[in-house]
Design a protein around this motif. Sequence first.
Motif, PDB file in Angstrom:
ATOM      1  N   ASN A   1       0.853  -1.182   0.000  1.00 30.13           N
ATOM      2  CA  ASN A   1       0.000   0.000   0.000  1.00 30.13           C
ATOM      3  C   ASN A   1       0.891   1.234   0.000  1.00 30.13           C
ATOM      4  OD1 ASN A   1      -3.061  -0.766   0.667  1.00 30.13           O
ATOM      5  ND2 ASN A   1      -1.708  -2.232   1.660  1.00 30.13           N
ATOM      6  N   GLN A   2       0.671   2.114  -0.975  1.00 37.55           N
ATOM      7  CA  GLN A   2       1.425   3.356  -1.054  1.00 37.55           C
ATOM      8  C   GLN A   2       0.466   4.500  -1.285  1.00 37.55           C
ATOM      9  OE1 GLN A   2       5.106   3.253  -3.364  1.00 37.55           O
ATOM     10  NE2 GLN A   2       4.916   1.035  -3.596  1.00 37.55           N
ATOM     11  N   LYS A   3       0.787   5.656  -0.746  1.00 36.69           N
ATOM     12  CA  LYS A   3      -0.109   6.817  -0.774  1.00 36.69           C
ATOM     13  C   LYS A   3       0.492   7.933  -1.629  1.00 36.69           C
ATOM     14  CE  LYS A   3      -3.629   9.286   0.951  1.00 36.69           C
ATOM     15  NZ  LYS A   3      -3.405  10.552   0.252  1.00 36.69           N
ATOM     16  N   TYR A   4      -0.346   8.487  -2.515  1.00 37.00           N
ATOM     17  CA  TYR A   4       0.091   9.561  -3.407  1.00 37.00           C
ATOM     18  C   TYR A   4      -0.946  10.677  -3.433  1.00 37.00           C
ATOM     19  CZ  TYR A   4       3.586   6.269  -5.004  1.00 37.00           C
ATOM     20  OH  TYR A   4       4.642   5.380  -5.036  1.00 37.00           O
ATOM     21  N   ASP A   5      -0.477  11.877  -3.787  1.00 38.62           N
ATOM     22  CA  ASP A   5      -1.414  12.989  -3.983  1.00 38.62           C
ATOM     23  C   ASP A   5      -2.204  12.793  -5.280  1.00 38.62           C
ATOM     24  OD1 ASP A   5      -0.464  14.407  -1.690  1.00 38.62           O
ATOM     25  OD2 ASP A   5       1.260  15.071  -2.877  1.00 38.62           O
TER      26      ASP A   5
ATOM     27  N   LYS B   1     -10.807   5.918  -3.477  1.00 37.43           N
ATOM     28  CA  LYS B   1      -9.591   6.480  -4.078  1.00 37.43           C
ATOM     29  C   LYS B   1      -8.415   5.512  -4.046  1.00 37.43           C
ATOM     30  CE  LYS B   1     -11.602  10.445  -4.771  1.00 37.43           C
ATOM     31  NZ  LYS B   1     -11.296  11.609  -3.949  1.00 37.43           N
ATOM     32  N   ARG B   2      -8.692   4.272  -4.394  1.00 36.26           N
ATOM     33  CA  ARG B   2      -7.624   3.269  -4.445  1.00 36.26           C
ATOM     34  C   ARG B   2      -7.483   2.742  -5.873  1.00 36.26           C
ATOM     35  NH1 ARG B   2      -9.009  -1.440  -1.160  1.00 36.26           N
ATOM     36  NH2 ARG B   2     -11.139  -0.924  -1.833  1.00 36.26           N
TER      37      ARG B   2
ATOM     38  N   LEU C   1      -2.476   1.131  -4.626  1.00 35.58           N
ATOM     39  CA  LEU C   1      -2.064   2.511  -4.439  1.00 35.58           C
ATOM     40  C   LEU C   1      -3.254   3.325  -3.947  1.00 35.58           C
ATOM     41  CD1 LEU C   1      -0.084   3.182  -7.774  1.00 35.58           C
ATOM     42  CD2 LEU C   1       0.771   2.198  -5.631  1.00 35.58           C
ATOM     43  N   HIS C   2      -2.983   4.282  -3.072  1.00 40.27           N
ATOM     44  CA  HIS C   2      -4.003   5.234  -2.625  1.00 40.27           C
ATOM     45  C   HIS C   2      -3.645   6.601  -3.208  1.00 40.27           C
ATOM     46  CE1 HIS C   2      -5.866   2.729   0.655  1.00 40.27           C
ATOM     47  NE2 HIS C   2      -4.751   2.063   0.419  1.00 40.27           N
ATOM     48  N   ALA C   3      -4.640   7.331  -3.702  1.00 38.40           N
ATOM     49  CA  ALA C   3      -4.386   8.656  -4.265  1.00 38.40           C
ATOM     50  C   ALA C   3      -5.558   9.569  -3.969  1.00 38.40           C
ATOM     51  CB  ALA C   3      -4.162   8.569  -5.771  1.00 38.40           C
ATOM     52  N   ASP C   4      -5.252  10.798  -3.555  1.00 40.03           N
ATOM     53  CA  ASP C   4      -6.320  11.761  -3.292  1.00 40.03           C
ATOM     54  C   ASP C   4      -7.050  12.132  -4.578  1.00 40.03           C
ATOM     55  OD1 ASP C   4      -5.666  11.866  -0.582  1.00 40.03           O
ATOM     56  OD2 ASP C   4      -4.207  13.473  -0.896  1.00 40.03           O
TER      57      ASP C   4
END
Length: 469
Positions: free
Chosen positions: A3-7, A121-122, A135-138
């Motif tokens: 799991n990784q988080k991005y704008d 938002k995944r 991946l997670h992204a706003d």
Amino acid sequence: MTNQKYDIAVVGGGPGGYVAAIRAAQLGNKVALIEREHYGGICLNWGCIPTKSLLQSAERYTQIKNASSFGINVTNVSIDIKAIVARSRAISQKLGDGVRHLLKKNRVATFDGHATLLPEKRLSVTRADKGEMILHADNIIIATGARARNVSGLEIDRDYIWSYKEALVPDEIPQNLLVVGSGAIGMEFASFFLKLGAKVTVVEMLPKILPNEDDEISAYMEKSLVKQGMIIFTDSNLGKVKRLHNGVEVHIERGNEKSTHIFDRIISAVGVVPNTEELGLERCGVQLDENGFIKTDSQGLTSSPGIYAIGDVAGAPCLAHKASHEGIVAAEVISGKTNHTKPTRDSIPGCTYCHPQVASIGLTEQKAKELGLETKIGRFPYSANGKAMAMEESEGLIKTIFDARSGELLGAHMVGAEVTEMIQGFGIAKSLETTEAELMNTVFAHPTLSEMMHEAVLDAYERALHLHR
């Protein structure tokens, strides 16, 4: 699974996607880009760039064959189609590597694989080795592009019936070629193979070739191409298509007339369809229009908050420069620059790189009439331009359309040598909302082809200096 988080996450690495990712990173966002096949997209790998390489080879070949008109004697000119194709592929490879380098330098995280949207938002990214990561992204920007349309009865078999991909890598030049569809893609391939010695026939179901162009320009192009030896059927349809041992038998229907022809190869260039399958759009509430393209507002936002769509997947015109501009708009809107909007269709130039070239921007004469606008129209021929004569390129026409009341430049339509390089002048004029007064008072260098742009403006107001009506 990680799991990784991005704008911002961008799905698709074509001219819309990679530009959006770079601009978003420049604005301080943490950005991920997912691409399943080719960085640079269809444009760089199987479209805009490699076709221009092929067309440049054909143009050089034609120039060398006609070198005697310049006082240069050349003999034993020949074609090496494998070398022409290899050069084209090498250019695409180099530019693709360049896109990867740019993304790396801008600290964009890249993931090779197929992306599927998930709720909240995944994104699920499936890699070639079947491994999966989340991946997670706003915010998410969809830039998955489009592909060649497959028509019933004319299915691509890669042997005798080609899409643009097969047409880009021929082993040999077909002796007798049929091109179905006369948009930019079809006419560029038709022109390329014609220049290299193929007998080329074009079939178009609409009343004119290059259907999106001004009627006068389309008619000019048809006359020019027929003079070069191209056979053109407009207002025509394909009937039965039968595969033979070493070719294809085709029935062409034009009104009550029917004829049978045999071709070595067929290029199907009948438009594109958006790449929206297996993206998970439905589970995220992203709506499509009646033609299957993703619906967006003036800033690229879809019906689902935080999800944007740009480029071909978001609808016509399906052009690389339109995709790139929309990518910049989406990245800047997400980053808080809310005063940006997508370009209007009338502000996007279109270019066709056949010979002679075609370029246009804004309203056609017919569209202006449909809108009830009173117009002033100017024309200037290549045959009256000194630089064109020196280049042995005296075939062509510049046409300008102005609003008779306000002087606004409504449209410009050009056919001739290097018009794809000159159209940006009228593009800038439209962007600045320039009127005929500013264009008339602009100093154009001499001797240049661009002088004809100035003369076409002057002609609209009966002030042309080098043309007597």
